[in-house]
Design an enzyme around this catalytic site. Structure first.
Site, PDB file in Angstrom:
ATOM      1  CB  CYS A   6      -1.947  -3.295  -2.382  1.00 16.16           C
ATOM      2  SG  CYS A   6      -1.203  -1.652  -2.392  1.00 16.16           S
ATOM      3  CG  HIS A  25      -0.719  -6.452  -5.904  1.00 15.48           C
ATOM      4  ND1 HIS A  25      -0.407  -5.465  -4.990  1.00 15.48           N
ATOM      5  CD2 HIS A  25       0.362  -7.280  -5.917  1.00 15.48           C
ATOM      6  CE1 HIS A  25       0.783  -5.687  -4.470  1.00 15.48           C
ATOM      7  NE2 HIS A  25       1.279  -6.783  -5.019  1.00 15.48           N
TER       8      HIS A  25
END
Length: 623
Positions: free
Chosen positions: A92, A153
């Site tokens: 990610c 993130h």
């Protein structure tokens, strides 16, 4: 009447007069206005939708016949579908860093050397450096409203709880609503721990052993078997207690520290209510489109679907043929919209029924685009950040995605299953409907593509690895601008591909591959994801060679005996690797231990730390 012309079906009406020719021509008669209006007239809205951990084989338009994804399939029918679209990293944080900046993540320090490969805490100091330029920042300078809704993130703070150096609003977005972190099992009170679970288990075991040792000494002291003072016993007990508190303060409250929602700089839910998160995200996305329909906007809708713990609303639970994961995929498709069908469960089948809308905010995202007359003036893109998570499973079955015919999955930087992702583009009247392109492209290409569409310029003071897709998408170019692409796992180059454009052959060279566990499996079960280096990989000398144009599953490695061009291809790719390495330069790593650990003074908090708690009980979306 051509699509997108004034008055055309689905074309923009009064709210978007900037896209109409007659007002533009009239305004051109006024001194000084023509140049400005012409500059804005051809700036499309840009809607970027990114799923989380979605396998390329999970969508109907990529070959799945058992999961229902009619809305995303319709997007592909009305636009251009890429079959060789590739993530720049198989996890990610680094993949999204590359997507935002058009650069390999290691160029900004957003990649692992050894150890942690993604950010672990909101309260850590690592993140996307302030000197990196995102496509949002460039479009913001071009007059776009820029919004991010969903997962970030990429870090939050550097030195204090409120400096927000890594925050989306410090990287070109003027509005943010969503998770500064990512969904993890810890966000669900009934799921097993995920964040650094191995370290957590070791710390707990060490605490138990130390406590047992102190207890043994205390018992020995009471029984007269050990001659030590009570000060020593109490000192040892205090040390064990301090050790416990030092790690439990972070690991014991992962849900409260990491599973939060923010609106701009403010924490709005801590911990977040998972059952309401989907409706919050949808409402925010629709509201953002409605607020900005009179001006060019960029909306990056970074979905929380379909990452574990697979939070799915009751409306979709049990409706798919593939358990909780399938339910989550089908709910994601509904979020994308604009199909107004849900699914009614019967004893042995499901049938579609009309969904009842209870609020003006409750509608799918593409439906909001169409209802506001923006369809023909919006450049829409759908993808995933990397391949499906094969190791995600429990006693109920598979909890991760399906990567179709491709080998490997999430965390694997070389195998196609870890990096090949959906790539769907729609812009009615500009991009040809139903076109399929079999050229190698990258998520990093989105950066120069949207910068070009928004009227900006790609930075010239740094290496940009992406290439604009505009010529390829519009049919002006026959081939991708990439001759070579390099596939990393952490800082390690695992593979490289060569698109031999004259012959059409596509070669892939593997220098390292993960060792699957158990032997013969197709993933690293029991490890979370496969490692990038060390004992968990096999180094190949000579390297493995595949011809993806004939063997997309990477099932039949070639050799000098079976492929006469073997030595030439390996040498050609090797030379490209050497040239590529000359573009690398050292940068501070954002995933060092000092940057990755939880720091209480950096923890985002609503209320007084450490008593952080709040919830949003009503519609707080901006108007």
């Amino acid at each position: 009447m051509a699509p997108g012309a004034p008055g055309a079906p689905g074309g923009r009406s009064a709210p978007a007069a900037r896209h109409s020719w007659w007002p533009l021509l009239l305004l051109c008669l006024l001194p000084g206005t023509c140049q400005l209006k012409a500059a804005n007239a051809f700036k499309p809205n840009i809607l970027l939708i990114m799923a989380d951990d979605l396998g390329i084989g999970d969508l109907g338009c990529y070959g799945n016949s058992t999961l229902r994804t009619p809305n995303i399939d319709r997007l592909a029918e009305e636009g251009v579908r890429l079959t060789q679209h590739l993530a720049a990293a198989p996890l990610c944080t680094p993949s999204r860093s590359s997507f935002l900046t058009g650069r390999h993540s290691f160029r900004s320090g957003m990649e692992a050397h050894d150890g942690y490969r993604a950010l672990q805490w909101n309260g850590a100091s690592g993140g996307l450096p302030e000197n990196e330029t995102t496509f949002a920042r460039i479009l913001q300078q071009q007059g776009y409203a820029t919004g991010l809704i969903g997962k970030w993130h990429q870090g939050v703070n550097c030195e204090s709880r409120t400096d927000h150096c890594h925050h989306p609003l410090n990287h070109g977005f003027d509005y943010f609503y969503g998770m500064p972190f990512t969904l993890v099992n810890d966000c669900h009170p009934d799921r097993p721990p995920e964040v650094d679970a191995t370290t957590r288990a070791k710390l707990w075991l060490s605490t138990q052993m130390a406590a047992l040792a102190v207890l043994t000494i205390a018992v020995g002291k009471v029984c007269g078997l050990i001659s030590v003072s009570w000060k020593v016993v109490l000192g040892a007990a205090s040390l064990v207690f301090l050790f416990f508190v030092s790690w439990y303060a972070s690991f014991g409250f992962v849900r409260r520290w990491n599973c939060i929602l923010m609106r701009n700089h403010d924490v709005t839910e801590q911990p977040m209510d998972l059952e309401r998160t989907t409706s919050h995200m949808l409402r925010e996305a629709v509201s953002y489109i409605e607020r900005n329909k009179h001006q060019p906007f960029l909306l990056f809708l970074s979905l929380l679907h379909v990452h574990i713990p697979l939070v799915t609303t009751k409306q979709f639970l049990g409706k798919s043929q593939h358990g909780l994961y399938g339910d989550n995929v089908e709910e994601m498709d509904w979020l994308v919209g604009p199909d107004d069908l849900s699914w009614e469960k019967h004893d042995d089948y499901s049938r579609p029924v009309k969904r009842q809308t209870t609020s003006k905010h409750e509608g799918e995202v593409l439906n909001a685009i169409e209802e506001n007359g923006l369809k023909n003036t919006t450049f829409t893109y759908f993808t995933s950040d990397h391949g499906g998570h094969l190791e995600a499973r429990d006693e109920r079955g598979q909890l991760g995605g399906w990567n179709g015919i491709f080998r490997g999955g999430k965390g694997m930087g070389g195998w196609e299953g870890g990096i090949r992702v959906p790539g769907i583009f729609r812009w009615p009247g500009v991009l040809p409907a139903g076109r399929v392109i079999h050229e190698p492209t990258s998520l990093m290409d989105v950066f120069p593509t949207v910068v070009q569409l928004g009227g900006g310029e790609v930075p010239q003071d740094r290496v940009i690895d992406g290439r604009s897709l505009v010529p390829l998408l519009r049919g002006a170019a026959e081939h991708s601008a990439h001759e070579f692409l390099f596939h990393y796992c952490g800082k390690y180059l695992h593979a490289a591909r060569w698109h031999e454009k004259d012959s059409g052959r596509l070669w892939k060279v593997h220098y390292m591959t993960p060792r699957f566990h158990p032997k013969g499996a197709g993933a690293c079960y029991g490890r979370g994801v496969c490692p990038c280096s060390g004992d968990g990989v096999t180094q190949h000398s000579p390297p493995l060679l595949f011809e993806l144009s004939r063997d997309p599953s990477e099932a039949r490695p070639l050799s000098p005996d079976s492929e006469p061009l073997y030595n030439m291809v390996v040498a050609q790719v090797g030379e490209a690797v050497e040239q590529h390495r000359k573009t690398l330069s050292p940068v501070p790593t954002q995933f060092s231990l000092s940057n990755i650990i939880w720091k209480p003074w950096l923890q985002p908090c609503c209320g007084t730390f450490p008593f952080c708690a709040c919830g949003q009980d009503e519609d707080h979306s901006e108007t």
